[in-house]
Structure formats: C-alpha cells, structure tokens
Motif scaffolding. Sequence first.
Motif, PDB file in Angstrom:
ATOM      1  N   GLN A 123      31.682  44.432  34.733  1.00 57.68           N
ATOM      2  CA  GLN A 123      32.384  43.321  35.381  1.00 57.68           C
ATOM      3  C   GLN A 123      32.489  42.112  34.465  1.00 57.68           C
ATOM      4  OE1 GLN A 123      31.215  42.168  39.295  1.00 57.68           O
ATOM      5  NE2 GLN A 123      31.452  44.233  40.172  1.00 57.68           N
ATOM      6  N   GLN A 143      36.356  40.723  43.449  1.00 56.98           N
ATOM      7  CA  GLN A 143      36.442  41.618  42.304  1.00 56.98           C
ATOM      8  C   GLN A 143      35.253  41.503  41.355  1.00 56.98           C
ATOM      9  OE1 GLN A 143      40.113  41.197  40.178  1.00 56.98           O
ATOM     10  NE2 GLN A 143      39.800  43.040  38.942  1.00 56.98           N
ATOM     11  N   GLN A 189      42.712  36.328  44.224  1.00 55.92           N
ATOM     12  CA  GLN A 189      42.675  37.711  44.713  1.00 55.92           C
ATOM     13  C   GLN A 189      43.160  37.817  46.155  1.00 55.92           C
ATOM     14  OE1 GLN A 189      38.914  39.650  44.112  1.00 55.92           O
ATOM     15  NE2 GLN A 189      39.418  41.357  45.488  1.00 55.92           N
TER      16      GLN A 189
END
Length: 354
Positions: A86, A227, A261
Amino acid sequence: MALPVRTQMKYWGIASAVFLIVLWFLGDVILPFVLGGAIAYFLDPVADRLERMGATRAVAVTVITLVALMIFAIMALLVVPTLIEQTVSLFETAPKLFNRFQEALTQRFPSIVDQESTLRKSLIALGETIRDRGGEVLQSVVSSAASLINVILLFVIVPVVAFYLLYDWDRMVAVIDDLLPRDHAPVVRKLAGEIDNTLASFIRGMGTVCLILGTYYAVALMAVGLQFGLVVGALAGLITFIPYVGAVVGGALAIGLALFQFWGDWLSIGLVAGIFVLGQVIEGNVLTPKLVGSSVGLHPVWLIFALSVFGALFGFVGMLVAVPVAASIGVLARFAISQYTNSRLYRGLSQTDD
C-alpha cells in the motif's frame, strides 16, 4: 566534605556536553543500541512480573523473546507485505490524486485557478515536485544497497541488544546505584525514581495507546473500503504520541483520500471522518487516562518543542531520546523550583523557617 556547587555544575556540564557530542557524531551508529535499550526498558516490568511468579531472569527473558519473535513473524507474514504494497501504491498514485485534486479545484473555483494565477502555478509546481521527487525517494529507499544493509543490521542488532540489556537490566541499575556520589545518592535516587515514573507513564502507556489506536484506525479504515487504510491507520497510530498531530495528520490524509475515492458517497466520507472523531473520543476519555495517567508532567508544548529541537539537531536518534531528555529536564526543573522556593533567596531574611 561535599564538592562546591560550582565544581559540581562543571562536572554535570561536562557530562551533558559529552552526551550531546556523542549524539551529534554517532547518531546513526548508536541507533540500534538506543532502540534496544528502549525495548528493554519497555519490557523490564514484564520480566520482573515473571520473576515474581517464580521464573528465573533467564527463563523470563527467553519467554519474552520467544513471544516477541512469534508476534514479529505473524506481523511479517500478514501485515508487513500489505503495508509495503500500500505504501508503494500510495507513492505511485499520489501524482494522479494530485491531478484529480487540481482538476476538481479548477472546475469548482475557475476564477481562483485561472492560467495566470499564483495558486495555479504553485499547484503545478507542487504536482511536478511530487511526480519527480516522490518516485526518486521511494526508488532510492527501496533499491539502495546501503539502506537495505542498514535495515537488515537494524533487525539483527536491535533484538540482540534488547535481549542482553533486558537480561542484565537489574544488574546494571545496581551497578549505577553503587557508582552514585554518596553525599547525593538519596537525592539522585529520588529524582531518578520520579523520572522513571514519568517515562513509565508516558512511554509504556503512550506506546500502548499508539498500538491500540493504530490497529483501530487501520482496521476501521480498511473496513469502510478506504484504499490506503492500512498505511493511513499505521501512520496515525505511530505519531499519536505527539499531542494532536496523529489525529490531525491521519484524519486529514484519510479524509482527503476519501474525498477522491468516494466523491458523492457522503456516507462513506462521513464514516471515515467519524472513525477519527471516535478515535479521539476513546483516546481522550478512556485510553490516555487509564494507560498514561494525568500525572505524567510532560506538557504538550514542551514535548513538541523537545521533539522538534532534538529531531532537527540529531535526526531520528534525537527524536528517540527527546522524550527521556524532556522528562528528565522537567523533573529537574521541578526539583530546582522546589529548592528555590524553600531557599533564603526566595523566602527572604524576614521569613522564619517552619
């Protein structure tokens, strides 16, 4: 006969200067030993409790080491790969997110970001910097052989240092106690006890708070589908020990990512914001009062100042020693004020002794 105050101050001044010089020149070299010492200090109460339960010091330290290795292995297998993935993805996505932010700003505030405006030029320059420098920094960190070797050495040396320091902790404390100046030993022991209580309340307590909040933020943000929830949660938990900074930085980053997002899905955005609001409520009303306590004696402004000064002067090692030094200075300052308020200089000749 005790040494004159001026001579004592000279010796303490020399000791402080030597400490700062060592930090300045050997900061990177002593980093594993500082981390190992911090881990040993953190775990010493656990070893003492196991000893009171009937285990020898060697058995207690061995049990702690095995449990720590198991936790580290689980983290390395389950959490660290996702965290690294990530983080890399966040670095790669940052320029795209910034471009989307610039486009959204242009659509909603066209009069502010026209072609000749200073704001637009600043945004373009910032975007180019993120695109050019972000990848370079990440690439240099990941691919640098020296950095890789340093990280490997850190993971090898720190556990070894922590193991031996934890095993010999009580013995080292006893040796230092024997070396104290006999005339000042009672006062030094008293001050050392106050410093230890302050550090125990702050480091052990706040370390537990950081771990709990970091886990909560990461799990909750990933649960709502953010995310980069694991990275944001880990970062927010890691810097929670700096007053208000963890919540502000983590919350701003999480809400900013959520806006890109989930734009238009106000429920998801509200959930992300609510996670940090709830985290602050839990921290302020449950975690910090229960685990840290109200008698730490480290004012938030003093702590931030110490972290800033030591971080700027001595780098990462300086930030590690900033809290112990700040706690020590705070205890010594309170002791000096107590001595002053009981002195003739403060009370005056007209005041009679109680």
